[in-house]
Design an enzyme around this catalytic site. Structure first.
Site: not given
Ligand code: THU
Length: 133
Positions: A42, A44, A53, A55
């Protein structure tokens, strides 16, 4: 299927998570139909809604390298049970034909599930066949 390798690569990719705001690190790895694996974490942003995210990072890496035939996704985070992908990622998985998702957590729990179970009645290109009116 290279299940253990895929989980290990997702776990390693999680180390690269850029998550200074949520402090929630996620790793992912996607297996293509020709056996190649792309990883993601992920990423941000101080403008929170721009977060990508893990994925989708993995999928976009594959697609941007010309690998559009994707089969299996592994995702790992520090969740109480196996980590479930968010709705946006499920839709992007559907776009590129991912059939199986290996949901994991850092304590070794694992659940293998189909994308059809995670996203029944998915919207897809078949839904764009009308004349748009
Ligand atoms: N996040 C992911 O990378 N994948 C997911 O399936 C759920 C959420 C990340 C987004 C954000 O950086 C952190 O997790 C909290 O939501």
């Amino acid at each position: 299927m290279h299940m253990k390798e895929l989980i290990d690569m997702a776990t390693n990719a999680r180390e690269e998570a850029y998550a200074p705001y949520s402090r929630f690190a996620v790793g992912a790895a996607v297996l293509t139909s020709n056996g190649k694996i792309y990883t993601g974490c992920n990423i941000e942003n101080s403008s929170y809604g721009l977060t990508n995210c893990a994925e989708r990072t993995a999928i976009f890496k594959a697609v941007s390298e010309g690998d559009l035939s994707l089969e299996t996704m592994a995702v790992v985070a520090d969740t109480p049970g196996p980590t479930a992908p968010c709705g946006a990622c499920r839709q992007v998985m559907a776009e590129f034909g991912i059939k199986t998702v290996i949901m994991c957590n850092t304590r070794g729990d694992k659940k293998v599930i189909t994308l059809a179970e995670l996203l029944p009645f998915a919207f897809g290109d078949q839904d764009l066949s009308g004349d748009g009116k």
